[in-house]
Scaffold this active site. Structure first.
Site, PDB file in Angstrom:
ATOM      1  N   ASP A 147      -8.624  -0.118   6.348  1.00 50.83           N
ATOM      2  CA  ASP A 147      -8.493  -1.228   7.288  1.00 50.83           C
ATOM      3  C   ASP A 147      -7.121  -1.201   7.943  1.00 50.83           C
ATOM      4  O   ASP A 147      -6.818  -2.033   8.790  1.00 50.83           O
ATOM      5  CB  ASP A 147      -8.673  -2.566   6.563  1.00 50.83           C
ATOM      6  CG  ASP A 147     -10.131  -2.858   6.246  1.00 50.83           C
ATOM      7  OD1 ASP A 147     -10.971  -2.650   7.134  1.00 50.83           O
ATOM      8  OD2 ASP A 147     -10.425  -3.285   5.124  1.00 50.83           O
ATOM      9  N   LYS A 205       0.814  -1.208   0.000  1.00 51.55           N
ATOM     10  CA  LYS A 205       0.000   0.000   0.000  1.00 51.55           C
ATOM     11  C   LYS A 205       0.852   1.264   0.000  1.00 51.55           C
ATOM     12  O   LYS A 205       0.390   2.335  -0.416  1.00 51.55           O
ATOM     13  CB  LYS A 205      -0.923   0.006   1.218  1.00 51.55           C
ATOM     14  CG  LYS A 205      -2.002  -1.055   1.218  1.00 51.55           C
ATOM     15  CD  LYS A 205      -3.176  -0.664   0.349  1.00 51.55           C
ATOM     16  CE  LYS A 205      -4.340  -1.627   0.510  1.00 51.55           C
ATOM     17  NZ  LYS A 205      -5.516  -1.226  -0.272  1.00 51.55           N
TER      18      LYS A 205
END
Length: 398
Positions: free
Chosen positions: A129, A81
């Site tokens: 998340d 990410k």
């Protein structure tokens, strides 16, 4: 090494409708991947992450080769990410600065802090998340922009603290990931903030496109390392951004020789699986959170689905029961391969592959045999040490 837990697992399979189309080029143009690679590889601390050969495991389950792209070391943030959220933040700032200043602003200007004073007036927000939010917080810290991150009730405190430590304001809500996405969007619209999301919706496409373009750095590294195309790539689900980016990147590099794309999702959050069954992007209600926190998503990204509806051949769901054993298998080097410390979401493809090879019928459906060469994306390392410690103690549900 015993594979009993994988042999006992019941995976669901849905066939995709892989077909000739242009989504891999239209949704994520090659030029976009190239621009992201040029920028990200110029960042301080950039280094390719390891592509680990799991030869022992390959021999154990009867395939020719397994390559595991280990994203744990990526920029010290622990996951792939890091490539997406920070790059998309730069692009949002670039567009807004260009608008405010009335002249073109380069990514290098933002990277070098030329417009840091104005960046302080531009608030970036997202739901997460954990890993996407950490990447966005890291980018905002580097570029000087305020950052607000929305997390749902089940996101661990360890992951929340990591974002706060990078200067983000973290807002925890009741509800699930999709609820946090909606709240981030609503509050951004009310306050004039800018959403940097890894999922798209009607009228909102540029930041998710930039996120997926950033992930292309990882795919480029893989293709530059391999001496031939894999026959299969197992990709974890979530909203679909990672899977779509990798599938598109592989198609652009390998053309008709691109590997068979197999999507692996938690059975507790199987929005891509249900989309495949319905033949259209389909939202599912999450009734119970999966151990794979980064994949606990009920609503697919429509942009990602455009690609996966053409590129994915198979969709699998896996039970949580095989996730922790897959994490331990890597960490304990049970097959004689290199030690890999992986997070829960990193092993969705690995767990699915091992379980599928214990089922002759499923292996046949997936075209898996002794000649198969499989690529896996180890999307995260140890992003929450407390959860990892519990898994290593033998806990299968944390």
């Amino acid at each position: 090494m015993t594979l009993d837990v994988f042999s006992a697992a019941r995976l669901q399979h849905a066939a995709g409708n892989r077909k000739t189309g242009d989504a891999a080029f239209r949704v994520l143009p090659e030029q976009g991947f190239a621009e992201a690679c040029k920028e990200i590889t110029a960042w301080e601390g950039y280094a390719p992450t390891p592509l680990v050969s799991l030869d022992g495991l390959a021999a154990r389950i009867g395939v020719a080769r397994i390559d595991y792209k280990h994203e744990g070391p990526r920029f010290g943030l622990g996951s792939f990410k890091a490539l997406g959220g920070s790059y998309a933040a730069m692009r949002v700032l670039q567009r807004e600065l260009t608008k405010r200043l009335g002249h073109a602003v380069s990514l290098a200007d933002i990277r070098n802090g030329t417009h840091r004073d104005i960046c302080r007036q531009i608030t970036l927000v997202s739901a997460t998340d954990g890993n996407h939010g950490r990447s966005l917080a890291w980018g905002c810290q580097r570029f000087g922009a305020p950052c607000r991150i929305y997390i749902h009730a089940e996101v661990s405190e360890g992951r929340a603290k990591a974002m706060r430590d990078m200067g983000a304001e973290v807002i925890r809500i009741d509800g699930d990931y999709d609820d946090s996405v909606r709240l981030a969007k609503d509050e951004a619209e009310t306050n004039g903030w800018f959403v940097v999301s890894d999922t798209s919706w009607p009228g909102y496409t540029e930041p998710p496109r930039d996120v997926m373009a950033g992930y292309g750095v990882m795919t480029r590294e893989i293709c530059e390392t391999l001496d031939q195309a894999p026959t299969h790539v197992f990709l974890q689900g979530g909203v679909g951004g990672l899977a779509a980016s990798v599938a598109a990147g592989l198609r652009q590099v390998y053309g008709s020789q691109a590997p068979r794309v197999v999507i692996s999702e938690p059975e507790l959050a199987a929005c891509l699986f249900e989309s495949a069954r319905a033949g259209r992007a389909t939202t599912v209600h999450i009734e119970e959170e999966t151990i794979m926190a980064g994949l606990s998503c009920g609503e697919p990204s429509e942009m990602a689905w455009d690609i996966l509806s053409e590129e994915a051949s198979d969709f699998l769901t896996i039970p949580d029961a095989i996730v922790a054993p897959a994490v331990r298998l890597l960490a304990k080097a049970e097959t004689g391969d290199a030690v890999v410390e992986a997070g829960e979401s990193a092993v969705a493809g690995l767990a699915a592959l091992i379980a599928a090879r214990q089922d002759a019928d499923l292996s046949k459906k997936l075209g898996l045999d002794a000649r198969s060469r499989i690529l896996l994306i180890g999307s995260e390392g140890v992003t929450d040490p407390a959860i990892y410690a519990e898994i290593m103690k033998g806990a299968d549900h944390v």
